[in-house]
Design a protein around this motif. Structure first.
Motif, PDB file in Angstrom:
ATOM      1  N   LYS A  42      23.370  -7.723   4.032  1.00 12.54           N
ATOM      2  CA  LYS A  42      22.643  -6.931   3.046  1.00 12.54           C
ATOM      3  C   LYS A  42      21.502  -7.719   2.395  1.00 12.54           C
ATOM      4  N   ALA A  43      21.280  -8.935   2.866  1.00 16.02           N
ATOM      5  CA  ALA A  43      20.331  -9.827   2.200  1.00 16.02           C
ATOM      6  C   ALA A  43      18.929  -9.237   2.120  1.00 16.02           C
ATOM      7  N   PHE A  44      18.554  -8.470   3.132  1.00 18.24           N
ATOM      8  CA  PHE A  44      17.167  -8.009   3.210  1.00 18.24           C
ATOM      9  C   PHE A  44      16.996  -6.549   2.800  1.00 18.24           C
ATOM     10  N   ALA A  45      17.991  -5.978   2.132  1.00 18.34           N
ATOM     11  CA  ALA A  45      17.926  -4.548   1.776  1.00 18.34           C
ATOM     12  C   ALA A  45      16.691  -4.226   0.949  1.00 18.34           C
ATOM     13  N   LYS A  46      16.392  -5.067  -0.047  1.00 17.15           N
ATOM     14  CA  LYS A  46      15.224  -4.812  -0.900  1.00 17.15           C
ATOM     15  C   LYS A  46      13.934  -4.977  -0.107  1.00 17.15           C
ATOM     16  N   TRP A  47      13.885  -5.984   0.765  1.00 16.93           N
ATOM     17  CA  TRP A  47      12.674  -6.235   1.535  1.00 16.93           C
ATOM     18  C   TRP A  47      12.345  -5.089   2.480  1.00 16.93           C
ATOM     19  N   LEU A  48      13.359  -4.370   2.942  1.00 21.02           N
ATOM     20  CA  LEU A  48      13.099  -3.247   3.839  1.00 21.02           C
ATOM     21  C   LEU A  48      12.232  -2.189   3.172  1.00 21.02           C
ATOM     22  N   GLY A  49      12.286  -2.120   1.852  1.00 23.22           N
ATOM     23  CA  GLY A  49      11.454  -1.161   1.131  1.00 23.22           C
ATOM     24  C   GLY A  49       9.969  -1.410   1.328  1.00 23.22           C
ATOM     25  N   TYR A  50       9.593  -2.669   1.583  1.00 21.71           N
ATOM     26  CA  TYR A  50       8.188  -2.986   1.822  1.00 21.71           C
ATOM     27  C   TYR A  50       7.712  -2.490   3.189  1.00 21.71           C
ATOM     28  N   ALA A  51       8.647  -2.126   4.055  1.00 21.89           N
ATOM     29  CA  ALA A  51       8.309  -1.719   5.418  1.00 21.89           C
ATOM     30  C   ALA A  51       8.367  -0.207   5.604  1.00 21.89           C
ATOM     31  N   SER A  52       8.465   0.517   4.513  1.00 21.98           N
ATOM     32  CA  SER A  52       8.536   1.979   4.574  1.00 21.98           C
ATOM     33  C   SER A  52       7.514   2.582   3.611  1.00 21.98           C
ATOM     34  N   PRO A  53       6.976   3.753   3.940  1.00 24.90           N
ATOM     35  CA  PRO A  53       6.033   4.402   3.028  1.00 24.90           C
ATOM     36  C   PRO A  53       6.671   4.722   1.678  1.00 24.90           C
ATOM     37  N   SER A  54       5.940   4.467   0.628  1.00 24.97           N
ATOM     38  CA  SER A  54       6.365   4.864  -0.721  1.00 24.97           C
ATOM     39  C   SER A  54       5.111   5.214  -1.510  1.00 24.97           C
ATOM     40  N   GLN A  55       5.288   5.932  -2.600  1.00 21.56           N
ATOM     41  CA  GLN A  55       4.123   6.370  -3.365  1.00 21.56           C
ATOM     42  C   GLN A  55       3.520   5.205  -4.139  1.00 21.56           C
ATOM     43  N   ASN A  56       2.194   5.076  -4.041  1.00 23.07           N
ATOM     44  CA  ASN A  56       1.500   3.998  -4.726  1.00 23.07           C
ATOM     45  C   ASN A  56       1.144   4.404  -6.154  1.00 23.07           C
ATOM     46  N   ASN A  57       0.327   3.585  -6.800  1.00 24.05           N
ATOM     47  CA  ASN A  57      -0.014   3.829  -8.208  1.00 24.05           C
ATOM     48  C   ASN A  57      -0.769   5.127  -8.436  1.00 24.05           C
ATOM     49  N   GLU A  58      -1.347   5.699  -7.371  1.00 24.42           N
ATOM     50  CA  GLU A  58      -2.144   6.923  -7.498  1.00 24.42           C
ATOM     51  C   GLU A  58      -1.415   8.140  -6.938  1.00 24.42           C
ATOM     52  N   GLY A  59      -0.134   7.953  -6.548  1.00 22.58           N
ATOM     53  CA  GLY A  59       0.651   9.078  -6.064  1.00 22.58           C
ATOM     54  C   GLY A  59       0.546   9.352  -4.583  1.00 22.58           C
ATOM     55  N   PHE A  60      -0.143   8.481  -3.835  1.00 25.98           N
ATOM     56  CA  PHE A  60      -0.253   8.634  -2.391  1.00 25.98           C
ATOM     57  C   PHE A  60       0.773   7.742  -1.692  1.00 25.98           C
ATOM     58  N   PHE A  61       1.269   8.203  -0.555  1.00 25.34           N
ATOM     59  CA  PHE A  61       2.175   7.377   0.237  1.00 25.34           C
ATOM     60  C   PHE A  61       1.377   6.286   0.948  1.00 25.34           C
ATOM     61  N   SER A  62       1.863   5.069   0.826  1.00 25.08           N
ATOM     62  CA  SER A  62       1.223   3.920   1.449  1.00 25.08           C
ATOM     63  C   SER A  62       2.273   2.832   1.615  1.00 25.08           C
ATOM     64  N   MET A  63       1.851   1.647   2.061  1.00 21.90           N
ATOM     65  CA  MET A  63       2.791   0.542   2.211  1.00 21.90           C
ATOM     66  C   MET A  63       2.024  -0.769   2.361  1.00 21.90           C
ATOM     67  N   PRO A  64       2.651  -1.904   2.011  1.00 22.07           N
ATOM     68  CA  PRO A  64       1.990  -3.202   2.163  1.00 22.07           C
ATOM     69  C   PRO A  64       1.509  -3.423   3.597  1.00 22.07           C
ATOM     70  N   GLY A  65       0.328  -4.009   3.712  1.00 20.57           N
ATOM     71  CA  GLY A  65      -0.286  -4.234   5.015  1.00 20.57           C
ATOM     72  C   GLY A  65      -1.426  -3.276   5.291  1.00 20.57           C
ATOM     73  N   LEU A  66      -1.423  -2.113   4.621  1.00 23.97           N
ATOM     74  CA  LEU A  66      -2.537  -1.187   4.749  1.00 23.97           C
ATOM     75  C   LEU A  66      -3.619  -1.549   3.741  1.00 23.97           C
ATOM     76  N   PHE A  67      -4.867  -1.224   4.080  1.00 23.07           N
ATOM     77  CA  PHE A  67      -5.986  -1.548   3.206  1.00 23.07           C
ATOM     78  C   PHE A  67      -5.820  -0.846   1.861  1.00 23.07           C
ATOM     79  N   SER A  68      -5.975  -1.620   0.777  1.00 20.93           N
ATOM     80  CA  SER A  68      -5.902  -1.094  -0.584  1.00 20.93           C
ATOM     81  C   SER A  68      -4.684  -0.185  -0.740  1.00 20.93           C
TER      82      SER A  68
END
Length: 345
Positions: free
Chosen positions: A151-177
């Motif tokens: 279970k060590a990487f459970a939180k890190w997996l969240g960085y690899a899935s789309p989630s809503q950003n500060n403006e309400g759009f789905f995005s994820m780390p690694g994409l531009f802005s």
């Protein structure tokens, strides 16, 4: 080249300490490598390349590798090269760990320039690092998979899935802005109106902000085709845009000719940085792509940092262009009527 040197060292480590990974029935996954052309020289059995980037997939196919769109199995070893974004790197490691069989081995390599030291520090707090080596201005970390319930990487997996950003759009780390709307794109979207109509193409669409604004502000648009070389961007854009007018294409900018010269308007906020640093040629390739995708009466709307020298390229490919709008930081270039091969200077 430094990454390849570390990869060669990983191969030596496998031969010396993990000979079971060289068995004919063993399998190896290269996960998210930007440079795929050198992987053929690493003689491991049953090698597979996975990358969300279309160009890397095509290059992998050219050298004879299996290149699945999605990973639905586990491997005896996974070798991953960390990207520059810290959160993206953490998510990538968590994903890679999930793709390893019980008893298998994860190899993580990266340069100091990309923050491998901080990655290793974060890793050491989560899981036992079996071996750590310094090589070619970077490091190699080796992790043995000793539990199927890790279970060590459970939180890190969240960085690899789309989630809503500060403006309400789905995005994820690694994409531009990824966490906010890029100010250049916001500036370009401010001029959208019903003069934009017909068939539109959004080159390098990312997670879909420009296309979403086109569809809201330009009622005369018949369709908009979003293209991006990153499968993750296309996945996010599909979540952000629910419209029958939207089309989504996972293609590299060099493949745009496959879509034909069918578009009335091309919009783009072209990148000008590659993995190797600032690249004006990269931005220019988007201008060429617009030229190749537009009808003879089509137009290009491009936003760029005000100091970027794109005008000469545009002048060579279009009959008319102007600085449509600008502020202290950005300029919007409107180019019309692409020249064809018989009249391009």
């Amino acid at each position: 080249m430094e990454s390849f040197k570390r990869l060669q060292y990983i191969y030596k480590i496998i031969k010396d300490f993990y000979p079971e990974l060289l068995r004919s029935e063993a399998s190896t996954l290269f996960f998210n490598f930007m440079e795929t052309t050198n992987l053929k020289s690493i003689d491991l059995p049953n090698q597979v390349i996975y990358s969300p980037y279309k160009k890397q997939r095509v290059n992998g196919q050219k050298i004879g590798f299996e290149t699945p769109n999605r990973i639905n199995k586990k491997y005896d070893s996974v070798i991953t090269s960390i990207p520059k974004s810290h959160e993206e790197a953490l998510g990538q490691i968590a994903q890679a760990y999930q793709k390893i069989k019980f008893g298998g081995v994860l190899f993580i390599e990266g340069s100091k320039r990309y923050g491998i030291d901080s990655i290793v520090k974060a890793l050491s707090k989560k899981i036992n690092i079996e071996h750590l080596s310094s090589k070619a201005h970077g490091k190699i970390a080796i992790i043995k998979v000793t539990s199927t319930k890790e279970k060590a990487f459970a939180k890190w997996l969240g960085y690899a899935s789309p989630s809503q950003n500060n403006e309400g759009f789905f995005s994820m780390p690694g994409l531009f802005s990824y966490n906010r709307i890029d100010p250049a794109s916001k500036f370009l979207a401010s001029i959208f109106d019903d003069q934009i109509n017909g068939q539109v193409i959004d080159s390098g669409a990312g997670w879909g902000y420009l296309s979403s604004k086109i569809l809201k502000k330009c009622s005369m648009v018949e369709s908009i085709t979003l293209i991006d070389h990153d499968q993750r961007a296309i996945d996010c854009a599909k979540k952000n845009i629910e419209s029958d007018k939207a089309r989504f294409k996972w293609i590299d900018i060099s493949e745009i000719h496959e879509l034909g010269r069918n578009f009335d308007t091309a919009i783009c906020n072209p990148p000008f940085h590659s993995s190797k640093g600032r690249s004006i040629a990269l931005g220019q390739s988007f201008i060429t792509a617009a030229y190749e995708s537009l009808t003879s009466t089509g137009c290009l709307l491009l936003v760029a940092n005000i100091q970027l020298p794109y005008e000469n390229k545009i002048k060579a490919l279009f009959n008319d262009f102007e600085i449509y709008s600008q502020n202290k930081y950005f300029k919007i270039i409107l180019a019309k009527r692409p020249k064809r091969h018989y009249d391009v200077v």
